[in-house]
Scaffold this motif. Structure first.
Motif: not given
Length: 228
Positions: A71-81
């Motif tokens: 979940r952490f990495w999904r949100y971090l990636v989504a933020a960068c996107q």
């Protein structure tokens, strides 16, 4: 989760702190740490900082459920996107696998993706103190150690993360804002109490409130509401 809080009109501007955070842009490879107790105005400061940026910003507001590495990495990636849509596409595929890769491997993939960008941006992780998972801490440390020059990471937290901050400090890769910085100065206290709260206090009264609250913003607000 990815919403950048807008700058509120009813706040005391903190240009001295914003200017300190803006030094990140001039110091590639460093990261910003805003570490102070609850009610000291960390998120409000970061919102003002965001409004002063001349480059894009990606934002993640963390909560307890983000202790799950996937979940952490999904949100971090989504933020960068939100800034660079192509970042982390391969990571998203891996995160959907029933046996995802180790977190540090994902961090390395993220670093490689970010290194290939031509866009400079700021990444904010707000409320990092909710993260207790050591796997995430280690992955974020790996990210910090090898973060590309065009990405500027800012973390807000109530407690220091378990990273070798002294080492980052010694190598001039850490810009810190702590409770002693977050406290209202006498001028900021006067602006808050008299202009925003409409109290028309004397300099002596302002000094008394500042002394009793030790410049703590939440305490000063409670005192002002009581006096109103």
């Amino acid at each position: 989760k990815l919403y950048i809080p807008p700058q509120r009109p009813d706040i005391v501007s903190r240009p001295r702190l914003v200017e300190k955070l803006l030094k990140l842009i001039k110091n590639p490879g460093s990261f910003g740490l805003v570490s102070s107790p609850a009610g000291s105005g960390k998120t409000v400061l970061l919102s003002e900082f965001a409004s002063n940026l001349q480059i894009p910003i990606a934002w993640v507001s963390l909560d307890e459920t983000d202790n799950d590495p996937v979940r952490f990495w999904r949100y971090l990636v989504a933020a960068c996107q939100t800034v660079c849509p192509d970042v982390g596409a391969s990571i998203q595929e891996i995160l959907q696998s029933p046996q995802p890769m180790p977190a540090e491997t994902i961090a390395a993939m993220m670093i490689n993706d970010l290194a290939g960008l031509s866009t400079e941006f700021v990444l904010v992780l707000d409320d990092y103190h909710v993260i207790e998972n050591q796997v995430i801490h280690q992955a974020c440390l790996h990210l910090l150690e090898y973060i590309p020059a065009q990405v500027h990471l800012v973390i807000s937290t109530r407690v220091d993360p378990p990273w070798p901050l002294a080492r980052f400090r010694a190598s001039n890769k850490l810009i810190e804002i702590r409770m002693q910085d977050m406290r209202f100065t006498t001028e900021e206290a006067a602006s808050f109490l008299n202009q925003l709260m409409g109290l028309n206090l004397t300099p002596g009264d302002i000094a008394a409130v500042e002394n009793r609250t030790e410049g703590w913003i939440a305490g000063m607000q409670l005192a002002a509401l009581s006096m109103q």
